[in-house]
Each structure stands twice: as structure tokens, then as C-alpha cells.
Write a protein that holds these residues in place. Sequence first.
Motif, PDB file in Angstrom:
ATOM      1  N   UNK A 187       0.788  -1.567   0.155  1.00 37.40           N
ATOM      2  CA  UNK A 187       0.233   0.104   0.197  1.00 37.40           C
ATOM      3  C   UNK A 187       0.881   1.306   0.372  1.00 37.40           C
ATOM      4  N   UNK A 188       0.573   1.639  -1.015  1.00 37.87           N
ATOM      5  CA  UNK A 188       1.281   3.728  -0.988  1.00 37.87           C
ATOM      6  C   UNK A 188       0.847   4.409  -0.103  1.00 37.87           C
ATOM      7  N   UNK A 189       1.610   5.038  -0.037  1.00 40.44           N
ATOM      8  CA  UNK A 189       0.777   6.459   1.139  1.00 40.44           C
ATOM      9  C   UNK A 189       1.924   7.386   0.945  1.00 40.44           C
ATOM     10  N   UNK A 190       2.842   7.142  -0.050  1.00 39.81           N
ATOM     11  CA  UNK A 190       3.702   8.654  -0.327  1.00 39.81           C
ATOM     12  C   UNK A 190       3.670   8.906  -1.469  1.00 39.81           C
ATOM     13  N   UNK A 191       3.134   9.987  -0.930  1.00 37.83           N
ATOM     14  CA  UNK A 191       3.302  11.178  -2.323  1.00 37.83           C
ATOM     15  C   UNK A 191       3.749  11.364  -3.751  1.00 37.83           C
ATOM     16  N   UNK A 192       5.476  10.944  -3.728  1.00 33.55           N
ATOM     17  CA  UNK A 192       6.221  11.112  -4.393  1.00 33.55           C
ATOM     18  C   UNK A 192       6.083   9.872  -5.630  1.00 33.55           C
ATOM     19  N   UNK A 193       5.241   9.028  -4.638  1.00 30.60           N
ATOM     20  CA  UNK A 193       5.265   7.812  -5.723  1.00 30.60           C
ATOM     21  C   UNK A 193       3.486   7.188  -5.937  1.00 30.60           C
TER      22      UNK A 193
ATOM     23  N   UNK B  70     -13.263   3.874  -4.408  1.00 34.02           N
ATOM     24  CA  UNK B  70     -14.703   3.648  -4.815  1.00 34.02           C
ATOM     25  C   UNK B  70     -15.589   4.506  -4.425  1.00 34.02           C
ATOM     26  N   UNK B  71     -15.135   5.564  -3.828  1.00 32.21           N
ATOM     27  CA  UNK B  71     -15.755   6.913  -3.666  1.00 32.21           C
ATOM     28  C   UNK B  71     -15.413   7.765  -4.037  1.00 32.21           C
ATOM     29  N   UNK B  72     -14.677   8.931  -3.694  1.00 31.00           N
ATOM     30  CA  UNK B  72     -14.271   9.823  -3.840  1.00 31.00           C
ATOM     31  C   UNK B  72     -12.975   9.924  -4.816  1.00 31.00           C
ATOM     32  N   UNK B  73     -12.356   9.404  -4.165  1.00 26.92           N
ATOM     33  CA  UNK B  73     -10.935   9.124  -4.321  1.00 26.92           C
ATOM     34  C   UNK B  73     -11.019   8.941  -5.477  1.00 26.92           C
ATOM     35  N   UNK B  74     -10.094   9.547  -6.305  1.00 27.41           N
ATOM     36  CA  UNK B  74      -9.413   8.443  -8.058  1.00 27.41           C
ATOM     37  C   UNK B  74      -8.982   7.633  -7.745  1.00 27.41           C
ATOM     38  N   UNK B  75      -9.263   6.659  -8.540  1.00 28.88           N
ATOM     39  CA  UNK B  75      -8.315   5.238  -8.225  1.00 28.88           C
ATOM     40  C   UNK B  75      -7.284   5.284  -8.898  1.00 28.88           C
ATOM     41  N   UNK B  76      -6.476   6.297  -9.821  1.00 27.37           N
ATOM     42  CA  UNK B  76      -6.047   5.953 -10.673  1.00 27.37           C
ATOM     43  C   UNK B  76      -4.726   6.100  -9.616  1.00 27.37           C
ATOM     44  N   UNK B  77      -4.517   7.431  -9.090  1.00 22.78           N
ATOM     45  CA  UNK B  77      -3.493   7.561  -7.850  1.00 22.78           C
ATOM     46  C   UNK B  77      -2.859   5.943  -6.956  1.00 22.78           C
TER      47      UNK B  77
ATOM     48  N   UNK C 147      -8.271  -0.471  -5.876  1.00 25.96           N
ATOM     49  CA  UNK C 147      -8.955  -1.226  -6.455  1.00 25.96           C
ATOM     50  C   UNK C 147      -8.794  -2.655  -6.490  1.00 25.96           C
ATOM     51  N   UNK C 148      -7.754  -3.166  -6.346  1.00 32.53           N
ATOM     52  CA  UNK C 148      -7.491  -4.388  -6.044  1.00 32.53           C
ATOM     53  C   UNK C 148      -7.959  -4.478  -5.071  1.00 32.53           C
ATOM     54  N   UNK C 149      -7.245  -3.902  -3.896  1.00 34.22           N
ATOM     55  CA  UNK C 149      -7.409  -4.305  -2.368  1.00 34.22           C
ATOM     56  C   UNK C 149      -8.780  -4.398  -1.955  1.00 34.22           C
ATOM     57  N   UNK C 150     -10.039  -3.779  -2.744  1.00 36.65           N
ATOM     58  CA  UNK C 150     -11.683  -3.631  -2.101  1.00 36.65           C
ATOM     59  C   UNK C 150     -11.858  -4.362  -2.978  1.00 36.65           C
TER      60      UNK C 150
ATOM     61  N   UNK D 227      -5.631  -5.421 -11.510  1.00 37.45           N
ATOM     62  CA  UNK D 227      -4.224  -4.751 -12.080  1.00 37.45           C
ATOM     63  C   UNK D 227      -4.297  -4.431 -12.835  1.00 37.45           C
ATOM     64  N   UNK D 228      -4.676  -3.408 -13.243  1.00 38.68           N
ATOM     65  CA  UNK D 228      -4.799  -2.541 -14.476  1.00 38.68           C
ATOM     66  C   UNK D 228      -5.964  -1.494 -14.927  1.00 38.68           C
ATOM     67  N   UNK D 229      -5.639  -1.221 -13.141  1.00 44.17           N
ATOM     68  CA  UNK D 229      -6.208   0.038 -12.817  1.00 44.17           C
ATOM     69  C   UNK D 229      -6.335   1.105 -14.152  1.00 44.17           C
ATOM     70  N   UNK D 230      -5.517   1.778 -14.461  1.00 44.40           N
ATOM     71  CA  UNK D 230      -5.448   2.556 -16.247  1.00 44.40           C
ATOM     72  C   UNK D 230      -6.143   2.037 -17.398  1.00 44.40           C
ATOM     73  N   UNK D 231      -6.247   1.130 -17.620  1.00 42.80           N
ATOM     74  CA  UNK D 231      -7.708   0.721 -18.007  1.00 42.80           C
ATOM     75  C   UNK D 231      -8.977   1.033 -18.003  1.00 42.80           C
ATOM     76  N   UNK D 232      -9.040   0.792 -17.106  1.00 43.83           N
ATOM     77  CA  UNK D 232     -10.359   1.395 -16.253  1.00 43.83           C
ATOM     78  C   UNK D 232     -11.058   2.392 -17.613  1.00 43.83           C
TER      79      UNK D 232
END
Length: 422
Positions: free
Chosen positions: A29-35, A288-295, A301-304, A321-326
Amino acid sequence: MLIRVNTLVGLILVVCFMSQRVTAQRPGINQDESKVPSFKLPEVLKLNGGGFVETAEAWESKRRLEVFNAMADNVYGHVPKRKVSVNFKVVSSWDIFEGTAIRKVVKIVFGDDQTNIATLLVTVPKTGSPVPCFLGYNFHGNHTTTDDPKVPITKSWVRKQKDNRATESGRGTSASRWPYREIVDAGYGLATIYYGDVDPDVHDEFKNGIHPLFFESGQTKPKETEWGSIGAWAWALSRCLDYLIEDQQVDGSKVAVIGHSRLGKTSLWAGASDPRFWITISNNSGCGGAALSRRQFGETVKVINRVFPHWFCDRFPSFSDRVESLPVDQHMLMALIAPRAVYVASATKDLWADPRGEYLSLQNANGVFALYGDPALGADPPAADKSVKTSLRGYHTRTGKHDITLYDWQQYVKFAKAQLDK
Ligand code: GCU
């Protein structure tokens, strides 16, 4: 002594879990803005057949339905076509707050047998005229929202309770999330319903709750692009709205749909699906609510989809595994609410829900809101505890953890007042 040790171990586990919710160094899980990966959002104004819509009229007649269908096909699922009867009955009512307000219990029966029964708890100030009203789900039963002894205890499945049954001991335990007095004193009604009355929040292969009422003969689970639990909860909010429109003490054209966390995901989908909602409010709704999935910041999306396989439609996990294709992202959900008002709130320590991503979806809906004259939101969210508002949108990040507090409600009441004063 043994009990003490157990209690201590329990306490340590709870603290560990809660600090994970706050700082969440969960593996993968990423919680680093630079990543945060670089990404391109799908164009909300671009027609499937090519070309961009440039007017509100073209958005409404051509593009909006495309976006709605794409959100339903890929994320929340469609409501099945089958018609199911819904009946309402006010079963009790009584005065509260020194006679300045009235509280009523409305029984809602879904379908023709008596197996799917929900209870809407409606609290309205007695102002002599119909009042604007907030409507939102609660997590543990209506009786947990207030210590009022007359509020009935749900008989439905509940989370985190012995035998999954609610008891008297739960009364008032979520009262801090439901500031009835302040809301009523401000001139608003507040209606709440327990989400488990509509569909128990457990992956039971859609055997319980309202889904089976909609099955065609021989069907045993929703089809790939039919609704999961969030879709069903959202649909039932619209049924509550059907009731509120008929309630003489409520102004049915001024019902704000609100929800916290998974129920904020639900309020957003309800607001996007049903244009009769006046304002849509998302409190800490996250992935799955307000947050942008692609970030892919905090919950992904995978975890949820792995942890809550029943929330969304069956097509959503194919993007794990391919959220950029949503074909969609959550700014499109915000856009669907236009030209009605929408408010999104985050909390500084709620990194799991990606506060910045929650703001950015609202901001990336600028193009659609601009068609209605709404000024653009800036690229960055406001400082903590400062709200930013345009004529149709509002946002704040509250200092603190994942929760809905009096501070949050005060911002929602102010926003609603601003909408009324327009
Ligand atoms: C979990 C889940 C979130 C959800 C939250 C809640 O943390 O991962 O997506 O919003 O529960 O509803 O409380």
C-alpha cells in the motif's frame, strides 16, 4: 490475571489496527505522494464516438448517459429491470426536544413477502412548513444513532456483534456521528436507515438482502454488470426519498443524501443515479467513492475488490491489476451529480481514503461544472480545517481520523444553507 492479560493483548491489537488505519504501512500500500504513478484520467467531456461536448445541453442529452453507463458497467453495476414493490407505513411517532421536533418510525417493506423490512427513522423540526432534510445510512442500527429509548432495535444482521444481533447495549453508541439537536435547531430534518436492513454487509453470495427479489427465474446472483451491495444500498436511498417526498413535514425537493466511508461511496452513487437528490455529501469515502482510483494511494481497486467482493459489480475486479485501463475514474462520478451540489470531505489522518485523491476527483470535474457556470476549483486542496466552496461544490479536510464529527456536519449545514440562500 488471565483476563487482564487478554484485555491487554486485545487493547494492543486494537491500537495496532487503528494506527494502521491512520498511518497504514500495509504491505503493497502506497502512502507516499512522491510514489503516486503518473496517469491520465479518462476525458469526461469526450463523446464515445469522438468530439467534445461544449454545452450543458449536449452534456445532458449526449454525454451524461454514456458516463453513467460506463460507471455502472464497470464499477457499481446496474439496477436490474425487474420491478419490485415497496411499501411504507409510519408505525409510530413522538415529540422530542421539548416538543420542538417530531421523530417517526417508518416501516419499509421491499417485495411482496415480509422478509425484507427496513426502518427509516425520521426526525424533523416543527417549523410549520416543510423542511430540508439530510438522509443517510448508519452502520449499526438506528438505535445506535441516539439514546432515545423509543427507537426500535434492528432485527437484521449487524457487524461486530455477538451472533450478529443488535441489542439494547448498542443504544446511542454512534450518537457522536448523528448530532440531531444541532441539525434540528438549524432547521433541518435528519432521516437515517440501517444499511444492513437493506443488504447485510457480508459476502453471502447475495442470498440475503434485497438482491434476490430482483432475480429472474433461475438466477442466483447478479449478472456481471448488475449491482453489488453499494448499488442496492443506493437504490434503497432513492426509495427512502420516495417516502420523504410524500412526507408533509419534509421538503422533498431539498433532500441531501449523505454518507460516511463505505456509506459515502453509497451516497455518491445514489446522488449520481437519482437526480432528485438536492445535495450529495461524501464524508471520508475513499476508494470506490471520492478518491481517484488511478492514484493508487491508500486503498486500491485491487485491495477493495479482494476484501469486499460484494460491494461492486463483477466486472470491477477485472481492473484490479490494470487500473489505468478502467474506462472511468471517480471524477466522472462527481460530474454525474452536476448541476446539483456536491460536497466532499476528508480527514488529515485518513490516508487510507487518500484525502488528496478525494479532492482531485472533485477538481477534475471542473469541466462539467463549468458548463453550468460553476467556477473552477484550484489544483490543490485547501489547508486543513478550511473549506473551499464554489457555487455548486464544497470540500474540506478535517484535522483528525477517519470519522464523521460535529465539525463535518457543521460544514454540511453551512453548505446547505448557502444552497438555500442562492
Ligand atoms: C474499510 C474499507 C474502506 C471503507 C471503510 C469503511 O476501511 O477498506 O473502503 O470506506 O472500511 O466503510 O469504514
